[in-house]
Design an enzyme around this catalytic site. Structure first.
Site, PDB file in Angstrom:
ATOM      1  N   ASP A 100       0.810  -1.205   0.000  1.00  0.00           N
ATOM      2  CA  ASP A 100       0.000   0.000   0.000  1.00  0.00           C
ATOM      3  C   ASP A 100       0.854   1.270   0.000  1.00  0.00           C
ATOM      4  OD1 ASP A 100      -2.045   1.826   0.391  1.00  0.00           O
ATOM      5  OD2 ASP A 100      -2.237   1.410   2.538  1.00  0.00           O
ATOM      6  N   ASP A 280      -1.989   6.001  -4.952  1.00  0.00           N
ATOM      7  CA  ASP A 280      -2.293   5.055  -3.875  1.00  0.00           C
ATOM      8  C   ASP A 280      -2.651   3.658  -4.385  1.00  0.00           C
ATOM      9  OD1 ASP A 280      -2.992   3.831  -1.526  1.00  0.00           O
ATOM     10  OD2 ASP A 280      -4.841   4.961  -1.230  1.00  0.00           O
TER      11      ASP A 280
END
Ligand SMILES: *[C@@H]1O[C@H](CO)[C@@H](O)[C@H](O)[C@H]1NC(C)=O
Ligand SMILES: *[C@@H]1O[C@H](CO)[C@@H](O)[C@H](O)[C@H]1NC(C)=O
Ligand SMILES: *[C@@H]1O[C@H](CO)[C@@H](O)[C@H](O)[C@H]1NC(C)=O
Ligand SMILES: *[C@@H]1O[C@H](CO)[C@@H](O)[C@H](O)[C@H]1NC(C)=O
Ligand SMILES: *[C@@H]1O[C@H](CO)[C@@H](O)[C@H](O)[C@H]1NC(C)=O
Ligand SMILES: *[C@@H]1O[C@H](CO)[C@@H](O)[C@H](O)[C@H]1NC(C)=O
Length: 389
Positions: A100, A280
């Site tokens: 992430d 992201d």
């Protein structure tokens, strides 16, 4: 490429691989969740992850997202945010982690997390079985990660591919309110936003000289059986066309940069005029302010469904929709409708443009990653972008 770099094969939606003992979509299907529900959940997660509070004023376009139609009491199944995950060993025990770029902590489920083990069917960590385990005991809580997780800090050896990080600090989760298709999360953003205050794994790799270059790169092609790859410590120019376009990071917390614009120039629609955006890997869709997202959705004739809060389009129309264009560092990057429209079960198609009332930046998620090669440089603090092969 460098000798000291590790290539990690990632698992995308529904991929089958020997390295993974579970298949994300399979478990999701067994649960028979109404598809709208995890999208609501996903809005809630994004809100928590980035600390975005809901706007007080009701938004036009019927797209107020302040409350879900049904607040879930049992853990939410977060199958929608599972595009990038891969294997990892903590104290020699295997876990599947989400990689992430929108957070900086490493956490895995602890043996005493009954929700993790029983409800979510996650792998859990057995401290007694690891010789390299060091307890710390300091409590931590991530209130805006993927779900709300809490537990205690600990240290152990963390291995990703052939790379073994010694004394990696991480969170051992004993409580969670969300189930995911992966066991835990490995954050790849800057140390400044690490809620556990532990040095993030990629920084440990650099410090312990386990990688030659302070860069990592994502390559995810949606139309392949595997999920693509993450290269820690290097990049591979045969995975993209032409050269990389670099954009500077504007704030060394998340991978934040200035986006010139986003829209459909062919339909005279350009939103964001030099706005803040973050890259992201941990968010599936493209998320932005309500007004902008409403405009994008209306330009392609999507209809807002007030019952479930989703923008729907007829699947048969995908091939007639325009290409989305993002202006970054003076260059144009494109996302085809086949990528920004998400086909669902029962021939329902929804757009990949999600509004979040009160957000004042854009989140560029996996919809963009699927067609682009992305290189993250933690030394030069910049992101390199190219069209993926
Ligand atoms: C780079 O990617 C190409 C295409 O997938 C592959 O054939 C090659 O082995 C990779 N290079 C390295 C050094 O991994
Ligand atoms: C789980 O185990 C940790 C470490 O042994 C302990 O600190 C924590 O209190 C336990 N939590 C629960 C909910 O049992
Ligand atoms: C636990 O970790 C914190 C943060 O890294 C550190 O300050 C503290 O000294 C550690 N405590 C123990 C008992 O190891
Ligand atoms: C995926 O690949 C197949 C065969 O190569 C092609 O027919 C299909 O259009 C592709 N799908 C997308 C979304 O690009
Ligand atoms: C990006 O950052 C580098 C190093 O700080 C600087 O030299 C360069 O001018 C910056 N580029 C832009 C377009 O701001
Ligand atoms: C809106 O969503 C609900 C719940 O998913 C669905 O039953 C209904 O058919 C949708 N309405 C329209 C007009 O598509």
């Amino acid at each position: 490429m460098n000798p000291r770099a590790v290539i990690l094969l990632l698992c995308a939606f529904g991929c089958v691989s020997d390295a993974f003992h579970r298949i994300a979509m399979q478990r999701h299907r067994q649960r028979k969740l109404p598809h709208a529900r995890h999208l609501w959940a996903s809005r809630k997660h994004i809100r928590r992850k980035f600390g975005v509070t809901a706007a007080a004023a009701p938004q036009s376009g019927g797209s107020s997202t302040n409350s879900a139609p049904s607040e879930a009491i049992e853990p939410l199944f977060n199958a929608y945010e599972t595009q990038f995950y891969g294997p990892c060993l903590v104290g020699n025990q295997p876990f599947t982690l989400q990689f992430d770029t929108g957070s900086s902590d490493l956490w895995i489920p602890n043996a005493n997390c009954t929700t993790c083990a029983k409800t979510c069917d996650n792998s859990v960590f057995q401290a007694a079985k690891s010789k390299s385990f060091v307890a710390n005991g300091t409590a931590f809580k991530i209130t805006y990660g993927i779900g709300e997780v809490s537990g205690v800090l600990a240290t152990d050896t963390v291995s990703i591919g052939q790379i073994s990080i010694k004394n990696q600090g991480f969170g051992l989760v004993s409580q969670t309110d969300t189930c995911s298709s992966f066991d835990g999360v490995l954050g790849l953003a800057y140390p400044a936003v690490a809620l556990t205050r532990q040095k993030p794994p990629f920084y440990q790799m650099i410090e312990q000289k386990l990688v030659d270059q302070p860069i990592f790169s994502f390559h995810l092609k949606s139309n392949t059986t595997d999920g693509g790859s993450l290269i820690l410590g290097g990049s591979n120019s045969s995975l993209y066309h032409g050269s990389l376009t670099h954009v500077n990071v504007t704030e060394q917390k998340l991978w934040k940069f200035t986006m010139d614009y986003i829209g459909f120039p062919s339909r005279k629609c350009r939103r964001c005029n030099g706005c803040n955006a973050i890259m992201d890997s941990g968010t599936s869709l493209l998320v932005g302010p309500t007004e902008d997202i409403t405009q994008l959705n209306r330009k392609i004739g999507a209809k807002y469904n007030t019952t479930n809060g989703l923008w729907e389009v007829q699947c048969a129309r995908i091939k007639y929709l325009p290409v989305l264009e993002l202006g970054i560092a003076g260059k144009k990057f494109h996302v085809r409708p086949q990528e920004y429209i998400i086909a669902y079960e029962d021939n329902v198609c929804i757009t990949g443009f999600m509004d979040l009332a009160g957000i004042n930046f854009w989140i560029i998620g996996d919809v963009f990653f699927r067609e682009h090669y992305l290189l993250f440089d933690v030394e030069q603090n910049r992101i390199g972008i190219a069209v993926a092969k």
